[in-house]
Enzyme design. Structure first.
Site, mmCIF file in Angstrom:
data_model
loop_
_atom_site.group_PDB
_atom_site.id
_atom_site.type_symbol
_atom_site.label_atom_id
_atom_site.label_comp_id
_atom_site.label_asym_id
_atom_site.label_seq_id
_atom_site.Cartn_x
_atom_site.Cartn_y
_atom_site.Cartn_z
ATOM 1 N N GLU A 114 0.792 -1.216 -0.159
ATOM 2 C CA GLU A 114 -0.046 -0.032 -0.073
ATOM 3 C C GLU A 114 0.874 1.151 0.046
ATOM 4 O OE1 GLU A 114 -3.574 1.823 2.937
ATOM 5 O OE2 GLU A 114 -2.367 0.083 3.485
ATOM 6 N N ASP B 124 11.839 -3.369 15.484
ATOM 7 C CA ASP B 124 12.930 -2.300 14.961
ATOM 8 C C ASP B 124 12.517 -0.789 15.211
ATOM 9 O OD1 ASP B 124 15.460 -1.248 14.484
ATOM 10 O OD2 ASP B 124 15.174 -1.731 12.194
#
Length: 314
Positions: A110, A220
């Site tokens: 997307e 992360d």
């Protein structure tokens, strides 16, 4: 940035988009930058639809598969804005794929218009809601820790085998073997390894009285992987697995989380006893990874974290 017309150069990624979305023909592929191993593009159709595409020449789809599954697992929680991943694969598996410059892989996701600002308290609240959401994968719904595939943390391999069972003991064993010992082996430093062995032998002490259940983790989460979309916080470029929610704060030393962020987060997911010591533990994993990736500039953080943690061991 140079724009290339797909009418002039037809490529297999355009073909996949046209074959799988009812959004017309791809007319533009606009370069959006690159990393050490991939290049990013915006693919746009004649009906105005946009898709974010990464290409990695000379690499198989393993890293993109980990990214795609991670994005999908976070997207399924319907909390933070996450770019949904639509497809990843080998260029050679698509007709004409080698015409993009040899073997390689790609991911289609997307397109989100990143930019602007968001409220830190919204990031904290929605992150806690993501951590509390029902897991996307059956293994995690059963209480187990891990992920369907191994992935990477930066450029470092990150093993994610599912644990055989759930509960705090299973999480401690997972983190000990597949995070700390794995990273200490890659670091290859005798002093860090000796302190790490002491820590691992007594790791259960840091989890006394804590009940750990699997949460989907970005893995992360630092400032470079956080942005805004229409004023709402968004996160991307993950290293996802299912683990202890507190492990999400391992990159907090370069995430810029404010006091309002933590207040909002803990209003949804209350702080457990021993949180600060475990925060040091989870930061240690990322300090070790940075030492592996970037060298001696991170040695002192690894050493001081290990020293602080082992000093508390009985």
């Amino acid at each position: 940035m140079r724009t290339t017309s797909s009418a002039q150069t037809k490529d297999p990624v355009s073909g996949w988009i046209e074959d799988n979305f009812n959004q017309g023909k791809v007319v533009n592929q606009r370069a959006m930058g690159s990393s050490g191993w991939s290049s990013a593009y915006c693919y746009e159709t004649d009906q105005g639809a946009k898709y974010f595409v990464k290409l990695a020449r000379g690499r198989d789809a393993g890293m993109f598969k980990g990214e795609a599954l991670g994005l999908q697992a976070m997207y399924a929680t319907q909390t933070l804005r996450i770019p949904n991943a639509y497809h990843c694969g080998e260029l050679s598996s698509v007709p004409g794929g080698r015409g993009l410059g040899g073997s390689g892989s790609f991911i289609i996701m997307e397109y989100l218009n990143f930019g602007g600002t968001f409220k830190q308290e919204e990031l904290g609240r929605q992150l806690a809601e993501m951590h509390m959401a029902k897991p996307h994968f059956e293994e995690a719904r059963e209480g187990r820790f891990g992920f369907p595939v191994d992935n990477t943390i930066g450029g470092t391999p990150q093993p994610n085998p599912w644990t055989a069972s759930g509960g705090t003991a299973a999480w401690v064993a997972f983190f000990k073997e597949h995070r700390l010992q794995h990273m200490l082996q890659l670091a290859g430093d005798a002093r860090l390894t000796a302190l790490g062995n002491t820590l691992c032998a007594n790791l259960e002490q840091l989890f006394d009285g804590v009940e750990v259940t699997p949460s989907v983790l970005h893995g992360d989460l630092w400032s470079g992987n956080v942005s805004a979309v229409d004023g709402q916080p968004a996160i991307y470029d993950p290293a996802v697995y299912f683990g202890h929610a507190e492990a999400e704060f391992g990159m907090s030393w370069c995430a810029g989380f404010s006091d309002s962020f933590y207040r909002a987060y803990h209003s949804v997911l209350p702080k457990a006893k021993g949180f600060e010591a475990r925060k040091t533990l989870y930061k240690l994993y990322h300090y070790l990874n940075h030492y592996v990736l970037f060298g001696s500039g991170y040695y002192s953080q690894c050493l001081s974290s290990l020293t602080e943690l082992t000093r508390t061991m009985r």
